[in-house]
Write a protein that holds these residues in place. Structure first.
Motif, PDB file in Angstrom:
ATOM      1  N   GLY A 109      58.602   2.586  28.789  1.00 43.60           N
ATOM      2  CA  GLY A 109      58.940   1.111  29.540  1.00 43.60           C
ATOM      3  C   GLY A 109      60.242   0.665  29.207  1.00 43.60           C
ATOM      4  O   GLY A 109      61.091  -0.043  29.603  1.00 43.60           O
ATOM      5  N   GLY A 110      60.806   1.069  28.044  1.00 45.56           N
ATOM      6  CA  GLY A 110      62.037   0.721  27.256  1.00 45.56           C
ATOM      7  C   GLY A 110      63.090   1.656  27.797  1.00 45.56           C
ATOM      8  O   GLY A 110      64.391   1.331  27.061  1.00 45.56           O
ATOM      9  N   LEU A 111      62.954   2.630  28.606  1.00 43.98           N
ATOM     10  CA  LEU A 111      63.791   3.668  28.889  1.00 43.98           C
ATOM     11  C   LEU A 111      64.942   2.978  29.742  1.00 43.98           C
ATOM     12  O   LEU A 111      64.781   2.173  30.546  1.00 43.98           O
ATOM     13  N   ASN A 112      66.543   3.289  29.564  1.00 48.04           N
ATOM     14  CA  ASN A 112      67.388   2.719  30.275  1.00 48.04           C
ATOM     15  C   ASN A 112      67.516   3.561  31.883  1.00 48.04           C
ATOM     16  O   ASN A 112      66.811   4.489  32.067  1.00 48.04           O
ATOM     17  N   GLU A 113      68.379   2.806  32.728  1.00 50.37           N
ATOM     18  CA  GLU A 113      68.583   3.382  34.105  1.00 50.37           C
ATOM     19  C   GLU A 113      68.904   4.837  34.036  1.00 50.37           C
ATOM     20  O   GLU A 113      68.215   5.606  34.682  1.00 50.37           O
TER      21      GLU A 113
ATOM     22  N   GLU B  64      68.643   7.225  31.555  1.00 53.37           N
ATOM     23  CA  GLU B  64      67.538   7.942  30.954  1.00 53.37           C
ATOM     24  C   GLU B  64      66.629   8.178  32.097  1.00 53.37           C
ATOM     25  O   GLU B  64      65.814   9.343  32.090  1.00 53.37           O
ATOM     26  N   LEU B  65      66.013   7.403  32.802  1.00 56.77           N
ATOM     27  CA  LEU B  65      65.055   7.105  33.752  1.00 56.77           C
ATOM     28  C   LEU B  65      65.339   8.270  35.023  1.00 56.77           C
ATOM     29  O   LEU B  65      64.686   9.355  35.206  1.00 56.77           O
ATOM     30  N   LYS B  66      66.800   8.032  35.345  1.00 59.33           N
ATOM     31  CA  LYS B  66      67.101   9.074  36.344  1.00 59.33           C
ATOM     32  C   LYS B  66      67.083  10.467  36.046  1.00 59.33           C
ATOM     33  O   LYS B  66      66.889  11.560  36.898  1.00 59.33           O
ATOM     34  N   ALA B  67      67.430  10.637  34.729  1.00 58.06           N
ATOM     35  CA  ALA B  67      67.529  12.109  34.440  1.00 58.06           C
ATOM     36  C   ALA B  67      66.110  12.867  34.257  1.00 58.06           C
ATOM     37  O   ALA B  67      66.133  14.024  34.086  1.00 58.06           O
ATOM     38  N   PHE B  68      65.149  12.277  34.104  1.00 60.85           N
ATOM     39  CA  PHE B  68      63.639  12.909  34.289  1.00 60.85           C
ATOM     40  C   PHE B  68      63.720  13.732  35.414  1.00 60.85           C
ATOM     41  O   PHE B  68      64.050  13.267  36.654  1.00 60.85           O
ATOM     42  N   ASP B  69      63.042  14.936  35.201  1.00 60.80           N
ATOM     43  CA  ASP B  69      62.702  15.873  36.293  1.00 60.80           C
ATOM     44  C   ASP B  69      61.593  15.173  37.105  1.00 60.80           C
ATOM     45  O   ASP B  69      60.477  14.707  36.410  1.00 60.80           O
ATOM     46  N   LYS B  70      61.536  15.554  38.306  1.00 56.95           N
ATOM     47  CA  LYS B  70      60.389  14.759  39.126  1.00 56.95           C
ATOM     48  C   LYS B  70      58.794  15.301  38.633  1.00 56.95           C
ATOM     49  O   LYS B  70      58.092  14.706  38.704  1.00 56.95           O
ATOM     50  N   SER B  71      59.056  16.578  38.221  1.00 58.26           N
ATOM     51  CA  SER B  71      57.824  17.063  37.779  1.00 58.26           C
ATOM     52  C   SER B  71      57.122  16.212  36.586  1.00 58.26           C
ATOM     53  O   SER B  71      55.990  16.626  36.176  1.00 58.26           O
ATOM     54  N   LEU B  72      58.070  15.526  35.964  1.00 57.51           N
ATOM     55  CA  LEU B  72      57.315  14.762  34.632  1.00 57.51           C
ATOM     56  C   LEU B  72      57.079  13.520  35.052  1.00 57.51           C
ATOM     57  O   LEU B  72      56.413  12.889  34.314  1.00 57.51           O
ATOM     58  N   MET B  73      57.108  13.051  36.171  1.00 59.06           N
ATOM     59  CA  MET B  73      56.836  11.685  36.630  1.00 59.06           C
ATOM     60  C   MET B  73      55.448  11.411  36.505  1.00 59.06           C
ATOM     61  O   MET B  73      54.962  10.181  36.107  1.00 59.06           O
ATOM     62  N   PRO B  74      54.576  12.294  36.656  1.00 57.01           N
ATOM     63  CA  PRO B  74      52.970  12.141  36.519  1.00 57.01           C
ATOM     64  C   PRO B  74      52.548  11.813  35.020  1.00 57.01           C
ATOM     65  O   PRO B  74      51.522  11.287  34.923  1.00 57.01           O
TER      66      PRO B  74
ATOM     67  N   GLN C 145      62.489   4.743  49.305  1.00 54.95           N
ATOM     68  CA  GLN C 145      61.728   4.786  48.140  1.00 54.95           C
ATOM     69  C   GLN C 145      60.420   4.241  48.184  1.00 54.95           C
ATOM     70  O   GLN C 145      59.401   4.981  47.759  1.00 54.95           O
ATOM     71  N   LEU C 146      60.305   3.181  49.293  1.00 53.63           N
ATOM     72  CA  LEU C 146      58.888   2.787  49.493  1.00 53.63           C
ATOM     73  C   LEU C 146      58.138   4.080  50.479  1.00 53.63           C
ATOM     74  O   LEU C 146      57.100   3.936  50.194  1.00 53.63           O
ATOM     75  N   GLN C 147      58.905   4.546  51.099  1.00 51.71           N
ATOM     76  CA  GLN C 147      58.218   5.665  52.015  1.00 51.71           C
ATOM     77  C   GLN C 147      57.746   6.933  51.040  1.00 51.71           C
ATOM     78  O   GLN C 147      56.640   7.063  50.954  1.00 51.71           O
ATOM     79  N   SER C 148      58.400   6.971  49.951  1.00 46.93           N
ATOM     80  CA  SER C 148      57.942   8.045  48.906  1.00 46.93           C
ATOM     81  C   SER C 148      56.727   7.365  47.862  1.00 46.93           C
ATOM     82  O   SER C 148      55.954   8.275  47.764  1.00 46.93           O
TER      83      SER C 148
ATOM     84  N   PHE D  47      63.471   0.295  37.340  1.00 41.48           N
ATOM     85  CA  PHE D  47      62.598   1.172  38.151  1.00 41.48           C
ATOM     86  C   PHE D  47      63.389   1.599  39.283  1.00 41.48           C
ATOM     87  O   PHE D  47      63.038   2.587  39.876  1.00 41.48           O
ATOM     88  N   GLN D  48      64.138   0.634  40.092  1.00 39.31           N
ATOM     89  CA  GLN D  48      64.871   0.787  41.442  1.00 39.31           C
ATOM     90  C   GLN D  48      65.897   2.055  41.282  1.00 39.31           C
ATOM     91  O   GLN D  48      66.292   2.782  42.399  1.00 39.31           O
ATOM     92  N   ALA D  49      65.955   2.506  40.066  1.00 38.68           N
ATOM     93  CA  ALA D  49      67.029   3.583  39.589  1.00 38.68           C
ATOM     94  C   ALA D  49      66.377   4.960  40.184  1.00 38.68           C
ATOM     95  O   ALA D  49      66.876   5.989  40.322  1.00 38.68           O
ATOM     96  N   LEU D  50      65.129   5.030  40.303  1.00 41.93           N
ATOM     97  CA  LEU D  50      64.440   6.220  40.501  1.00 41.93           C
ATOM     98  C   LEU D  50      64.593   6.553  41.900  1.00 41.93           C
ATOM     99  O   LEU D  50      64.673   6.018  42.697  1.00 41.93           O
ATOM    100  N   SER D  51      64.717   8.053  41.977  1.00 41.58           N
ATOM    101  CA  SER D  51      65.233   8.606  43.282  1.00 41.58           C
ATOM    102  C   SER D  51      63.903   8.578  44.060  1.00 41.58           C
ATOM    103  O   SER D  51      62.883   8.629  43.636  1.00 41.58           O
ATOM    104  N   PRO D  52      63.878   8.696  45.545  1.00 43.58           N
ATOM    105  CA  PRO D  52      62.632   8.928  46.359  1.00 43.58           C
ATOM    106  C   PRO D  52      62.156  10.135  45.803  1.00 43.58           C
ATOM    107  O   PRO D  52      60.644  10.162  45.784  1.00 43.58           O
TER     108      PRO D  52
END
Length: 1136
Positions: free
Chosen positions: A1017-1021, A1023-1033, A1079-1082, A1048-1053
């Motif tokens: 929860g301490g990641l910055n914008e 760093e969060l955006k750089a994560f591959d989508k497969s790691l999100m779960p 993003q809400l749809q995602s 949190f809003q920096a996450l892509s759809p």
């Protein structure tokens, strides 16, 4: 299944020309002819049983099937393909998935057919059944039958109905015991007890009575009473009624032996009439002690009546041999006049089992206290310590403090077997024992048993690492899970520092293994799947170990360990070929409770992709809501049955999908819960049904069966509870007329009654109300009313006001007594501040732990208790560690200044304080400073076990302090730190520390994200955006909640769509407000279990069934001709 299809095919493809000659009934044996006629009549079950019976006789020959075919032809029986298929399909569906119809068909069997059915179900040792050249797996078939609660209920009811007429009574008792082992609590109810045979031969009656004694704890109070009535009826018949008169009892010694635990239902007046000869005979019997050891629910009145009769029958009640024979009756021994110390010690020795009683613990506490005083006559506590049994738990801290180290050492063999110690008592005794031993070794630690939890973390850490390794391997390993996280970390740190960690880590068993850090696992080698079978794993450990071991092991070897399923990623599931996946799916299903909703979602998609026609219906829940449309007709039963066992939360945490699932559940039930069969099917799904459905769609018959299941529900809404209350009042009538058994069965739901109704029950059954109140968890407004009634009931029953002489302003104020405090538990919240202030100092000292555990005390009450502690224990700097930890929630009343006065040198003291969740930041800061100053440490010298022990207090660190934590110590404690809910600035600094352990955040993998928990929860914008989508779960759900909305809003759809259902459900309202439409749809897709670019969002033929195709409850379609009948009949008996 393929083998069966081949057999069916061979049968069907017989040359039709060979059987066209005329065939009459004389060519068929009578039983087979009967079976053929039953086929024509559509009675397939009867036919199957006749065929099996015929086959076991000498008349069966290899050409029988050919003759049967010829007979059909000669009779010009015209089965069209479609009509035959439809009738068989309907039959299969009804028989397998409608146990009510199965009951009806079994009831219509003739005696020979019933005997055959019972033989093959309960007494056949065959693994396979063969009819002609058709073979079926009978072992798996039976397993499937006995796993179905509805089918089991049917077998129970038909056994009661037909068995005692068709088979020997002993065989029927054996069958009943097998069926009742599944779910006695729901099958046995008072109405059914009326169907039990009341004319039984002696052996059968004894065996059946013995079965019911074994099931006692698994049946309701009303059923226990009804079973007592049934046993009494039969026992009275065997009694010579010509000798009967009002002054004598039908109860003989033999009757008491047969009744067993049911003797507690004997009326008081009946016990007082029992012949003294019979009582003497009963107590003389060797098994009497064993029987009396199990009467946990006996009342004081009955126990004292029995003691009185035993005394009158000539037994010396102060003889050690007699005392030994009394079982739990000793818990109510009341003749203490002029008792010798040796007798008191003998009684105390027997009373170690009294903590198993249902209630009456306050009175027992008082009795033990009186016996303790007698046992110590003319002797010191040091002399008698080893002979006081578990009455030592009643000793105050000051009494324990007065013990000599030698006395504790000499008594350790007794002390280590005692249960019920408070943490403070264990600390004192451990300290005394170890001060005598001087050196902490494997041998003297192994003598301590449960007292090992009182050894200080620092002491454990100072032990020789080889000795610690022996503790991990030896008999003491059973106590490791009772140690605090700080103590466990102290042991692990010392072993890791010794260089012997690699061999020791393999010996760590059970939950203790979860404390090994991910970075610690990285440093070791030599892992194999077999060594992991006895270990519990965190997800981060499982992810790392599965990936490591998968390079040299087959999936079956890894998945069969159980815990390693936590480490199976979506990518691994998707990469499995179809055969590997389907062959290993059973391991996922067995360990469903270990899987995350995301893993279940991955399994569902994989199954849909490779075999959508045979997907287990419960997996459809993990797919988007529209897939629930496939749950229709015959799929409803397996869908409900599996879901009722698995629980909804695991499969679909999102609320909007829950509504769709509940709608489907209601559809599958035909919009009603008609009877106990529907309740069986629902399992714990019943906890989620909306109040309106319970109100209008649930019959009273179903309610009677569902009460036990409702009591197991964790989070019923107020609306649901209200409906349950109305149903109970309809079922049992006004609560003013309830019996003791009804009150016990209703249990926690009595809290829903009005104050007037509760007062009536409290007056009639004070002990039962007290017993129920103690079982209630976190107190809501509904339970408050019950607790207030309990408080008034207990207060009124204690009579006169107890005055405190220590203060003038307490004149006329009643003060809480020990007896009341023990009885009231959570209801102690109703003492006024003044009453708490007027408590006797000795009462406070004895009961401080109980008072500190009350969750409902407000700040004024806590302050009053804190001031009482000062009065009893003196000034704050003089308070000992064991006193501080005994405070519980009372410690929350300490001011910042008061905290600084405490001696907080021990991490064990701080560890206990950190478990309170209501500290203010200034209080946490004061505890931190107090610990550092008193232990002579700085942040930079803190060891991993200090960090773990500080727990939530770490949230009070500033960024400079966090930077000074040693990396090696932080890495060992990071998983524990990842459980804390700290502020964002603190999490950001912890995140920087985590990078010093695991590298830059952008390089983290799934196991690291799981390990660090909320720290993510301490990641910055960026760093969060750089994560591959497969790691999100692999972000922990708690971490998702702790990401600030603006980050949190920096996450892509795409990233949001791949969060997985559990993480998506954790997104907060404020985080949602910062998201745009895409993003809400995602987020909606993630909640629903959908996948971007997955089968669920494509229209390819592989993604959805062809028109008219639905997932099947079974994988084998039947073919055509006469073979359809046999194929279908045998498919019926294949596991679904």
């Amino acid at each position: 299944m393929s083998r069966l299809l081949k057999m069916c095919f061979l049968l069907i493809s017989m040359n039709h020309a060979e059987i066209t000659h005329s065939q009459n009934s004389e060519d068929l044996p009578p039983l087979l002819l009967k079976a053929v006629e039953e086929v024509i009549a559509g009675k397939y079950l009867n036919a199957l049983l006749d065929v099996l019976n015929c086959q076991s006789s000498d008349v069966w020959t290899a050409d029988m099937l050919t003759k049967v075919m010829a007979y059909f032809h000669a009779q010009e029986v015209m089965f069209t393909l479609s009509s035959l298929q439809m009738s068989i399909k309907s039959y299969l569906k009804n028989l397998l998935y409608q146990p009510r119809q199965l009951l009806s068909e079994l009831q219509q069997l003739d005696q020979q057919q019933f005997q055959t059915a019972m033989k093959y179900l309960f007494h056949s040792k065959k693994e396979h059944l063969e009819v002609g050249n058709i073979i079926l797996d009978w072992d798996k078939t039976r397993e499937r039958i006995f796993q179905s609660p509805g089918v089991n209920r049917t077998l129970f009811l038909v056994t009661l109905d037909k068995c005692f007429l068709a088979l020997s009574a002993l065989d029927c008792v054996d069958i009943l015991s097998q069926v009742l082992s599944m779910s006695a609590v729901s099958y046995l109810h008072p109405d059914v007890i009326g169907s039990l045979p009341n004319l039984l031969l002696e052996d059968a009656f004894r065996n059946l009575s013995s079965l019911f004694k074994d099931l006692y704890d698994r049946t309701s109070a009303s059923t226990q009473r009804a079973l007592y009535g049934w046993m009494k009826q039969i026992l009275q018949k065997s009694y010579n009624m010509s000798e009967f008169n009002e002054s004598t009892s039908w109860v003989s010694a033999e009757s008491l032996w047969i009744l067993g635990r049911y003797m507690v239902h004997l009326p008081l007046e009946e016990i007082l009439k029992i012949s003294l000869n019979e009582i003497r005979l009963f107590i003389s019997y060797d098994n009497a002690t064993k029987q009396l050891d199990t009467v946990y629910d006996i009342t004081p009145e009955l126990a004292q009546a029995l003691l009185k009769r035993i005394n009158s029958s000539g037994f010396d009640m102060r003889n050690t041999s007699t005392i030994y024979r009394l079982g739990l009756l000793v818990c109510f021994y009341d003749d203490l006049e002029q008792m010798e110390a040796a007798v008191a010690r003998a009684l105390l020795h027997q009373m170690i089992k009294c903590n198993q009683l249902r209630g009456f613990q306050a009175e027992l506490h008082e009795l033990k206290s009186q016996l303790l005083n007698i046992a110590m006559q003319n002797q010191t506590l040091n002399d008698t310590l080893g002979s006081l049994s578990d009455a030592v738990v009643g000793l105050t801290s000051s009494q324990l403090e007065s013990l000599s180290p030698e006395a504790v050492h000499n008594a350790v063999a007794t002390l280590n077997q005692v249960s019920g110690w408070a943490k403070s008592q264990v600390m004192i005794l451990s300290s005394k024992y170890l001060s005598y031993e001087k050196v902490l070794s494997f041998y003297n630690v192994s003598q301590m048993g449960a007292l090992v939890t009182g050894i200080g973390t620092q002491s454990l850490h100072s032990m020789n690492p080889r000795e610690l390794s022996q503790i991990i391997r030896g008999t003491m390993s059973q106590y490791l899970s009772d140690l605090s996280p700080a103590q466990q970390q102290g042991i692990l740190r010392k072993i890791a520092a010794s260089g012997d960690f690699s061999s020791s880590v393999k010996d760590i068993q059970g939950a203790f293994f979860k404390e090994v850090s991910l970075s610690g696992l990285w440093k070791q080698t030599g892992y194999n799947s077999s060594m992991l079978k006895e270990k519990e794993l965190r997800s981060s450990q499982a992810l790392y170990l599965y990936e490591l071991l998968s390079k040299e092991n087959y999936p079956v070897d890894l998945l069969s360990t159980g815990q390693l399923v936590k480490g199976v990623t979506c990518q691994l599931i998707e990469s499995m070929d179809t055969d590997t996946f389907l062959n290993n799916f059973k391991f996922f299903e067995i360990n469903l409770h270990l899987l995350s909703p995301y893993q279940v979602n991955c399994l569902a998609w994989k199954f849909w992709k490779v075999s959508n026609a045979s997907i287990p219906p419960f997996l459809l829940l993990a797919l988007p809501s529209e897939y629930l449309e496939y749950v229709t007709g015959p799929l409803c039963v397996p869908f409900l049955e599996r879901l009722g066992k698995a629980g909804m939360d695991l499969l679909n945490p999102s609320h909007h999908k829950r509504d769709a699932v509940l709608q489907k559940v209601q559809e599958c039930l035909n919009s009603s819960i008609a009877d106990e069969y529907d309740v069986d099917l629902l399992g714990n799904l019943i906890c989620y049904l909306p109040a309106a459905f319970l109100h209008g769609r649930m019959s009273l018959k179903a309610m009677a069966a569902a009460l036990h299941q409702f009591k197991l529900c964790q989070e019923l809404s107020h609306e649901q509870k209200t409906e349950i209350k109305y149903k109970l009042l309809q079922l049992y009538g006004s609560s003013n007329n309830w019996t003791a058994e009804t009150t016990l069965d209703v249990g926690p739901f009595i809290a829903l009654l009005s104050k007037e109704e509760l007062n009536v029950l409290a007056e009639k059954f004070p002990d039962i109300i007290l017993q129920i109140a103690k079982t209630i968890g976190p107190v809501s407004s509904a339970e408050e009313l019950l607790l207030s009634v309990v408080f008034e009931s207990v207060s009124n029953s204690t009579g006169s006001i107890r005055l405190s002489l220590s203060r003038a302003d307490c004149l006329g104020t009643r003060a809480p007594s020990s007896n009341e405090i023990i009885k009231l538990a959570e209801a102690n919240v109703f003492w006024s501040v003044q009453e708490l202030e007027c408590m006797d100092p000795g009462t406070f000292d004895k009961n401080v732990e109980l008072l500190g555990a009350v969750s409902g005390f407000n700040s004024s009450q806590l302050t009053a208790l804190k001031e009482k502690a000062k009065q009893v224990w003196g000034s704050l700097p003089d308070w000992r560690s064991y006193q501080i930890i005994s405070l519980g929630r009372i410690a929350l009343a300490l001011t910042e200044q008061e905290i600084t006065e405490l001696d907080l040198h021990s991490i064990d003291t701080v560890s206990v304080l950190s478990q309170q969740t209501e500290w203010t930041l200034t209080q946490e800061r004061a505890i931190l400073q107090g610990f550092l100053e008193d232990s002579g440490q700085t942040i930079g010298t803190l060891k991993s076990f200090d960090l773990v022990g500080l727990g939530a207090i770490l949230c009070a660190l500033n960024s400079t302090e966090i930077k000074s934590i040693k990396t090696a110590e932080f890495s060992a404690a990071v998983a524990r730190i990842g459980l804390l809910f700290c502020s964002t600035p603190v999490l950001r600094q912890f995140k920087k520390m985590t990078e010093s352990v695991f590298g830059a955040a952008t390089s983290w993998n799934g196991s690291i994200l799981q390990e660090i928990g909320t720290i993510a929860g301490g990641l910055n914008e960026d760093e969060l955006k750089a994560f591959d989508k497969s790691l999100m779960p692999y972000f922990q759900p708690s971490a998702v909640r702790h990401i600030p909305p603006e980050i949190f809003q920096a996450l892509s759809p795409e990233q949001i769509a791949n969060l997985g259902p559990e993480n998506a459900a954790m997104v907060t309202g404020s985080q949602r407000q910062h998201l745009d439409a895409s993003q809400l749809q995602s987020l909606g897709l993630a909640l629903d279990g959908a996948r971007t670019g997955s089968p669920g969002t494509q229209s390819s033929s592989a993604a959805s069934p062809q028109e008219g195709q639905t997932p099947a409850a079974s994988g084998a379609p039947c073919l055509s001709g006469f073979g359809i009948w046999l194929c279908a009949v045998f498919t019926l008996h294949l596991p679904f």
